[in-house]
Write an enzyme that holds these catalytic residues in place. Structure first.
Site, mmCIF file in Angstrom:
data_model
loop_
_atom_site.group_PDB
_atom_site.id
_atom_site.type_symbol
_atom_site.label_atom_id
_atom_site.label_comp_id
_atom_site.label_asym_id
_atom_site.label_seq_id
_atom_site.Cartn_x
_atom_site.Cartn_y
_atom_site.Cartn_z
ATOM 1 N N GLU A 1 0.824 -1.215 0.000
ATOM 2 C CA GLU A 1 0.000 0.000 0.000
ATOM 3 C C GLU A 1 0.858 1.264 0.000
ATOM 4 O O GLU A 1 1.893 1.334 0.662
ATOM 5 C CB GLU A 1 -0.895 -0.007 1.239
ATOM 6 C CG GLU A 1 -1.755 1.231 1.409
ATOM 7 C CD GLU A 1 -2.438 1.291 2.761
ATOM 8 O OE1 GLU A 1 -3.374 2.107 2.899
ATOM 9 O OE2 GLU A 1 -2.039 0.546 3.674
ATOM 10 N N LYS B 1 -9.656 2.855 -3.045
ATOM 11 C CA LYS B 1 -10.157 2.311 -1.781
ATOM 12 C C LYS B 1 -11.527 2.897 -1.446
ATOM 13 O O LYS B 1 -11.712 4.118 -1.445
ATOM 14 C CB LYS B 1 -9.163 2.620 -0.662
ATOM 15 C CG LYS B 1 -9.501 2.001 0.684
ATOM 16 C CD LYS B 1 -8.413 2.285 1.715
ATOM 17 C CE LYS B 1 -8.689 1.625 3.035
ATOM 18 N NZ LYS B 1 -7.635 1.916 4.044
ATOM 19 N N CYS C 1 -5.555 -2.371 2.856
ATOM 20 C CA CYS C 1 -5.392 -2.251 4.301
ATOM 21 C C CYS C 1 -6.644 -2.700 5.052
ATOM 22 O O CYS C 1 -7.026 -3.860 5.056
ATOM 23 C CB CYS C 1 -4.987 -0.819 4.641
ATOM 24 S SG CYS C 1 -4.544 -0.564 6.377
#
Length: 536
Positions: free
Chosen positions: A289, A354, A409
């Protein structure tokens, strides 16, 4: 044991409060990285006795007392299980250290409200009989489900993870999911409470025997489900997962961009084994990430370095922040936390933004943003205004691979929400940066939760973490390649094939709902038959 139970039942005032807090804190030892299931027994058995100590009434005052016990339990549980969040406030201590109590103390205090609700719900179903164990299982499981969904959700360290760490007991998640594991975990762990309080030999022993039988059945079913042989791999896929182990202070510093790029390039092309002489033997490279302290799509030099690294046909999948500058002159740009797929010429082939952002870490909730900014609270990510959320969960197209379900994440901790609607993907991809939390239980808890998603979905998982834990996991939750926390290195692996859709994929939380309602109905039935339970 009977004498101990009587002392807990009769405890009052500060003694009762202390028992509840310590019970909750002990329960945190059932979570990763410790995984001591007996700790959950030690936590929940006195919780049953504390609820017994409220007597037989079910008035508002009794429910309030049950909620107070639950809040104290939850506060101890989350304080002991989430203390590591404080490490993130010390990365840039001059900016964030003052706010550490908000993460270390205030967050557990808020999360404990769900435990308070769970204990109050249990008390509504309470009776003197052995089935009151199922009342606690139903109440806490319902509250945990709400914790995982309300206000964007926070399912971290859900009680079901007590059964979601061993490769054999975690197989039940393929049917029940995390929330169903929670019902079983509470019912099994709380059952020994009746040994000291049952009115007949059967009432004392049957719940514990039933719990032991259920645990053994879970274990045996897991042994039966997991094959001895490795899962067949997709032909022609040679993965290289890169774990650079870059400290957050380096990773976020634009002045050290070259150092960061050198670390990725060196690890990606190293000769890791006789079978992998370098990147020329790799078909897909995966970086974690937010890999860069710059916007990759606006750095031609970095794109050229990647193009020079990748042999013909090799693809890079990497986390990278990106800026959508908009179409109109003067329009304010929007930042996203993204995954980007790059071809061997440095061209960006596909992007996923995301969707499920971390509150306060990646953005400030709008309802409180102006208040929080007034007192000096900012997001941890050094992005103007924080990140914006992507518009939809979507599959990622990577040449040479089946469709990939990406999770950046925090997105990997949400059961039932890691794959897009529509076509079933062939694998899960989780890129993350847990450097914020150092060598603490946090990254290990994150890994365990992501691993359980592979079992629920029946999909392999590829996980690239900046500081660890990186891994390639088969659809049964077995690591076939893994790097520990705090080391720099690579994983070279094939990609296991996906299984047929699991029952959890097909029916979602349906099995959990049936289990929850069954426990509640059994507890309610016994309550209705108990003549000493009343409102006065």
């Amino acid at each position: 044991m009977t004498a101990l139970a009587h002392r807990v039942v009769l405890a009052w005032g500060w003694r009762r409060a202390l028992i509840a807090v310590l019970a909750g804190a002990t329960g945190a030892l059932a979570m990763p990285p410790f995984g001591v299931f007996a700790a959950l027994v030690v936590a929940l058995v006195p919780s049953v006795w504390l609820l017994d100590g409220l007597g037989s009434r079910s008035d508002a005052r009794t429910l309030a007392s049950a909620a107070w016990i639950g809040w104290l339990f939850g506060f101890g549980y989350h304080l002991a299980g989430l203390w590591w969040l404080g490490a993130a406030f010390l990365i840039e201590a001059e900016r964030f250290a003052w706010a550490m109590p908000l993460g270390v103390v205030a967050l557990p205090a808020v999360l404990a409200l769900f435990s308070a609700l769970g204990f109050a719900l249990a008390r509504l179903l309470w009776s003197r009989g052995a089935w009151r164990i199922l009342a606690l299982a139903a109440g806490l499981a319902a509250a945990e489900w709400l914790r995982g969904h309300l206000f964007t959700g926070f399912p971290w360290n859900a009680l079901g993870m007590a059964l979601g760490q061993d490769v054999r007991t975690m197989q039940a998640a393929a049917l029940l999911g995390l929330w169903g594991l929670g019902v079983l975990a509470v019912a099994i762990a709380a059952a020994p409470a009746t040994i000291a309080t049952g009115r007949t030999p059967a009432a004392r022993l049957v719940p514990s025997v039933a719990a032991a039988t259920a645990f053994a059945a879970l274990f045996a079913a897991g042994l039966w489900r997991v094959p001895a042989a490795p899962v067949p791999e997709i032909p022609g896929v040679a993965l290289r997962v890169v774990q650079p182990n870059l400290p957050q202070t380096i990773k976020n510093d634009p002045a050290r961009a070259e150092e960061v790029m050198r670390a990725y390039l060196r690890l990606s092309d190293r000769a890791a084994s006789p079978e992998r002489a370098g990147i020329r033997d790799v078909t897909h490279v995966v970086w974690p990430e937010s890999a860069f302290p710059f916007l990759l799509h606006r750095e031609p030099r970095a794109l050229a370095q990647i193009a020079a690294l990748l042999p013909p046909g090799t693809v890079l999948v990497t986390g990278a922040a990106r800026l959508d500058e908009g179409w109109l002159p003067g329009e304010e740009g929007v930042f996203y936390n993204s995954i980007q797929v790059l071809g061997d010429d440095g061209t960006i082939l596909d992007t996923y933004d995301k969707v499920h952002l971390v509150p306060f870490g990646e953005y400030l909730p709008r309802a409180f943003a102006w208040v929080l900014e007034t007192v000096g609270l900012r997001t941890f990510v050094d992005v103007p205004g924080g990140f914006a959320a992507g518009t939809e969960r979507r599959a990622l197209s990577v040449p040479g691979l089946p469709e990939i379900a990406p999770a950046i994440c925090y997105e990997a901790v949400f059961p039932g929400a890691v794959t897009p609607a529509g076509t079933r993907p062939g694998a899960l991809l989780n890129v993350t940066n847990d450097a914020w939390f150092g060598d603490t239980p946090g990254p290990r808890q994150h890994f365990a939760q992501a691993r359980l998603r592979a079992v629920e979905e029946g999909l392999p998982l590829v996980r690239a973490a900046n500081t660890g834990i990186s891994a390639v996991i088969d659809p049964y939750g077995r690591p076939i390649g893994r790097l520990p926390l705090g080391v720099a290195g690579t994983i070279d692996s094939g990609l296991p094939r996906a299984l047929e859709p699991t029952l959890y994929v097909r029916f979602g939380d349906g099995a959990f709902a049936i289990l929850l309602l069954t426990c509640a109905a059994a507890a309610l039935l016994q309550r209705a038959r108990d003549p000493r339970v009343g409102t006065a």
